[in-house]
Design a protein around this motif. Structure first.
Motif, PDB file in Angstrom:
ATOM      1  N   PHE A   1      13.020  89.130  29.958  1.00  0.00           N
ATOM      2  CA  PHE A   1      11.692  89.187  29.342  1.00  0.00           C
ATOM      3  C   PHE A   1      11.806  89.193  27.823  1.00  0.00           C
ATOM      4  CE2 PHE A   1       7.947  91.700  27.889  1.00  0.00           C
ATOM      5  CZ  PHE A   1       6.947  90.839  28.333  1.00  0.00           C
ATOM      6  N   GLY A   2      12.739  89.990  27.303  1.00  0.00           N
ATOM      7  CA  GLY A   2      12.939  90.035  25.859  1.00  0.00           C
ATOM      8  C   GLY A   2      13.451  88.717  25.304  1.00  0.00           C
ATOM      9  N   MET A   3      14.391  88.089  26.011  1.00  0.00           N
ATOM     10  CA  MET A   3      14.963  86.825  25.534  1.00  0.00           C
ATOM     11  C   MET A   3      13.971  85.668  25.616  1.00  0.00           C
ATOM     12  SD  MET A   3      17.995  87.610  24.562  1.00  0.00           S
ATOM     13  CE  MET A   3      19.342  86.465  24.655  1.00  0.00           C
ATOM     14  N   SER A   4      12.960  85.789  26.469  1.00  0.00           N
ATOM     15  CA  SER A   4      12.004  84.696  26.652  1.00  0.00           C
ATOM     16  C   SER A   4      11.011  84.571  25.501  1.00  0.00           C
ATOM     17  CB  SER A   4      11.241  84.885  27.967  1.00  0.00           C
ATOM     18  OG  SER A   4      10.436  86.045  27.919  1.00  0.00           O
ATOM     19  N   PHE A   5      11.026  85.506  24.544  1.00  0.00           N
ATOM     20  CA  PHE A   5      10.114  85.428  23.404  1.00  0.00           C
ATOM     21  C   PHE A   5      10.623  84.461  22.332  1.00  0.00           C
ATOM     22  CE2 PHE A   5       8.446  89.307  25.256  1.00  0.00           C
ATOM     23  CZ  PHE A   5       7.086  89.195  24.998  1.00  0.00           C
ATOM     24  N   GLN A   6      11.768  83.841  22.559  1.00  0.00           N
ATOM     25  CA  GLN A   6      12.285  82.856  21.613  1.00  0.00           C
ATOM     26  C   GLN A   6      11.644  81.493  21.886  1.00  0.00           C
ATOM     27  OE1 GLN A   6      16.635  83.058  21.164  1.00  0.00           O
ATOM     28  NE2 GLN A   6      16.610  84.864  22.488  1.00  0.00           N
ATOM     29  N   TRP A   7      11.579  80.663  20.841  1.00  0.00           N
ATOM     30  CA  TRP A   7      10.989  79.340  21.003  1.00  0.00           C
ATOM     31  C   TRP A   7      11.792  78.503  21.991  1.00  0.00           C
ATOM     32  CZ3 TRP A   7       6.242  78.407  19.877  1.00  0.00           C
ATOM     33  CH2 TRP A   7       5.621  79.078  18.813  1.00  0.00           C
ATOM     34  N   GLU A   8      13.111  78.643  21.931  1.00  0.00           N
ATOM     35  CA  GLU A   8      13.974  77.945  22.878  1.00  0.00           C
ATOM     36  C   GLU A   8      14.839  78.972  23.581  1.00  0.00           C
ATOM     37  OE1 GLU A   8      17.498  75.056  22.079  1.00  0.00           O
ATOM     38  OE2 GLU A   8      15.692  73.815  22.279  1.00  0.00           O
ATOM     39  N   VAL A   9      14.604  79.151  24.857  1.00  0.00           N
ATOM     40  CA  VAL A   9      15.322  80.193  25.591  1.00  0.00           C
ATOM     41  C   VAL A   9      16.817  79.869  25.623  1.00  0.00           C
ATOM     42  CG1 VAL A   9      13.386  80.930  27.009  1.00  0.00           C
ATOM     43  CG2 VAL A   9      14.761  78.994  27.753  1.00  0.00           C
ATOM     44  N   PRO A  10      17.673  80.872  25.509  1.00  0.00           N
ATOM     45  CA  PRO A  10      19.114  80.628  25.355  1.00  0.00           C
ATOM     46  C   PRO A  10      19.797  80.046  26.582  1.00  0.00           C
ATOM     47  CG  PRO A  10      18.671  82.983  25.549  1.00  0.00           C
ATOM     48  CD  PRO A  10      17.346  82.308  25.414  1.00  0.00           C
ATOM     49  N   TRP A  11      19.187  80.185  27.763  1.00  0.00           N
ATOM     50  CA  TRP A  11      19.813  79.643  28.971  1.00  0.00           C
ATOM     51  C   TRP A  11      19.464  78.170  29.185  1.00  0.00           C
ATOM     52  CZ3 TRP A  11      16.304  83.742  29.068  1.00  0.00           C
ATOM     53  CH2 TRP A  11      15.012  83.437  29.475  1.00  0.00           C
ATOM     54  N   LYS A  12      18.729  77.596  28.247  1.00  0.00           N
ATOM     55  CA  LYS A  12      18.314  76.202  28.385  1.00  0.00           C
ATOM     56  C   LYS A  12      19.388  75.231  27.905  1.00  0.00           C
ATOM     57  CE  LYS A  12      14.619  73.056  26.936  1.00  0.00           C
ATOM     58  NZ  LYS A  12      13.398  72.910  26.097  1.00  0.00           N
ATOM     59  N   THR A  13      20.252  75.686  26.976  1.00  0.00           N
ATOM     60  CA  THR A  13      21.194  74.782  26.322  1.00  0.00           C
ATOM     61  C   THR A  13      22.637  75.218  26.528  1.00  0.00           C
ATOM     62  OG1 THR A  13      21.064  76.065  24.262  1.00  0.00           O
ATOM     63  CG2 THR A  13      19.513  74.235  24.530  1.00  0.00           C
ATOM     64  N   CYS A  14      23.541  74.278  26.314  1.00  0.00           N
ATOM     65  CA  CYS A  14      24.971  74.560  26.258  1.00  0.00           C
ATOM     66  C   CYS A  14      25.368  74.723  24.783  1.00  0.00           C
ATOM     67  CB  CYS A  14      25.766  73.434  26.907  1.00  0.00           C
ATOM     68  SG  CYS A  14      25.468  73.236  28.684  1.00  0.00           S
ATOM     69  N   GLY A  15      26.629  74.933  24.512  1.00  0.00           N
ATOM     70  CA  GLY A  15      27.087  75.078  23.137  1.00  0.00           C
ATOM     71  C   GLY A  15      26.982  76.479  22.590  1.00  0.00           C
TER      72      GLY A  15
ATOM     73  N   LYS B   1      32.486  73.224  31.223  1.00  0.00           N
ATOM     74  CA  LYS B   1      31.868  72.726  32.450  1.00  0.00           C
ATOM     75  C   LYS B   1      30.348  72.791  32.412  1.00  0.00           C
ATOM     76  CE  LYS B   1      35.730  73.906  35.542  1.00  0.00           C
ATOM     77  NZ  LYS B   1      36.103  74.642  36.780  1.00  0.00           N
ATOM     78  N   CYS B   2      29.785  73.302  31.347  1.00  0.00           N
ATOM     79  CA  CYS B   2      28.341  73.526  31.261  1.00  0.00           C
ATOM     80  C   CYS B   2      27.560  72.214  31.247  1.00  0.00           C
ATOM     81  CB  CYS B   2      28.027  74.337  29.994  1.00  0.00           C
ATOM     82  SG  CYS B   2      26.272  74.653  29.741  1.00  0.00           S
ATOM     83  N   PHE B   3      26.427  72.202  31.954  1.00  0.00           N
ATOM     84  CA  PHE B   3      25.489  71.087  31.859  1.00  0.00           C
ATOM     85  C   PHE B   3      24.064  71.634  31.869  1.00  0.00           C
ATOM     86  CE2 PHE B   3      25.535  71.617  36.455  1.00  0.00           C
ATOM     87  CZ  PHE B   3      24.234  71.315  36.838  1.00  0.00           C
ATOM     88  N   THR B   4      23.143  70.897  31.265  1.00  0.00           N
ATOM     89  CA  THR B   4      21.758  71.336  31.142  1.00  0.00           C
ATOM     90  C   THR B   4      20.864  70.564  32.110  1.00  0.00           C
ATOM     91  OG1 THR B   4      21.272  69.720  29.410  1.00  0.00           O
ATOM     92  CG2 THR B   4      22.130  71.860  28.704  1.00  0.00           C
ATOM     93  N   TYR B   5      19.598  70.960  32.142  1.00  0.00           N
ATOM     94  CA  TYR B   5      18.640  70.283  33.012  1.00  0.00           C
ATOM     95  C   TYR B   5      18.472  68.827  32.602  1.00  0.00           C
ATOM     96  CZ  TYR B   5      14.209  69.164  35.325  1.00  0.00           C
ATOM     97  OH  TYR B   5      13.223  68.576  36.069  1.00  0.00           O
TER      98      TYR B   5
END
Length: 283
Positions: A107-121, A128-132
């Motif tokens: 809930f706290g992390m979702s207040f960002q404009w771009e949620v951190p679990w959306k991207t790799c890097g 091995k990471c890939f995004t949607y």
């Protein structure tokens, strides 16, 4: 001590039954156990076992006006049942508050404009990471994503859980998650600190809240592209599953998760009712 208003008892029961379990566990159980076919044994157990169990515990709590530990004093042989209920409830409190801590974290992390679990890097991501978006591109270009891990899964395992390679590696203290867990326990204490004088009014908010969240999630879900394909995949009945014993045992277990008999909470909540309250409709 009694409920200030009968509706508080009903709302407490609703809040007790419809919570994280409805949002988190129940959809998964339905999906892996035959989709819509799972609802058949589930409702059978709900009617034939769940309702009678609830009625029995309401009767015991309201008649004795005592907690599970004392409610079985009429039969010394059954005293252990009350203590077992308290023990099981304690275990559930521990792991439910851990889940609440995870919810607070997300809930706290979702207040960002771009949620951190959306991207790799990110520092917690691997090669091995890939995004949607990678997944969509792979579908169009026939790219193989075997042995790859999604960015959401890596955020969960590497950032939140800080999952180690084996059980012998304890790792360090996750202070952010510790703070979320502390907040969950503080919130629990505040809700229960004055008994039903505090919890009886808290349920005016906490009981309808899951329904509001579920409604928002459903509206958002059905308006996404391909939603009906997903719903068909999720709810399409696999009737052949009804011949398997596993789906029936899972439905029985889910009934206990949904209504919560056997944990002692129903006895405790009904012990605050008036002695002559008609509880069959509540059950």
């Amino acid at each position: 001590e009694e409920w200030d208003h009968p509706i508080q008892f009903v709302l407490t029961l609703i809040g007790y039954s419809v919570g994280l379990n409805a949002i988190w566990r129940f959809p998964y159980v339905v999906m892996v156990n035959g989709g819509g076919a799972f609802l058949v044994p589930y409702f059978i157990f709900l009617v034939l076992c769940g309702m009678p169990f609830c009625y029995m515990e309401f009767t015991l709590g309201q008649f004795t006006g005592l907690s599970p530990v004392k409610a079985f004093d009429f039969a010394p042989l059954f005293k252990g049942i009350g203590w077992a209920m308290v023990f099981v409830s304690a275990i559930c409190c521990f792991y439910y508050n851990v889940i609440m801590a995870w919810c607070f974290y997300y809930f706290g992390m979702s207040f960002q404009w771009e949620v951190p679990w959306k991207t790799c890097g990110n520092p917690w991501n691997t090669d091995k990471c890939f995004t949607y978006s990678d997944f969509l591109n792979s579908s169009n270009a026939n790219i193989n994503l075997t042995d790859r891990i999604s960015s959401t899964e890596e955020f969960w395992e590497n950032k939140i859980l800080e999952k180690s390679s084996d059980i012998g590696d304890f790792g360090g203290m996750n202070w952010v998650l510790f703070g979320c867990l502390l907040a969950a326990w503080v919130l629990t204490f505040l809700c229960l600190s004055r008994g039903i004088k505090s919890s009886g009014y808290v349920v005016y908010v906490t009981a309808p809240l899951p329904f509001i969240f579920l409604t928002i999630i459903i509206i958002r879900g059905v308006t996404l592209p391909g939603a009906w394909i997903g719903l068909e995949f999720y709810l399409k009945p696999k009737w052949e599953k009804l011949r398997e014993l596993k789906i029936w045992t899972t439905a029985a277990i889910q009934m206990f998760y949904s209504l919560g008999p056997g944990y002692g909470a129903l006895i405790t909540m009904s012990s605050y009712n008036k002695y002559n309250k008609k509880i069959h409709w509540d059950a």
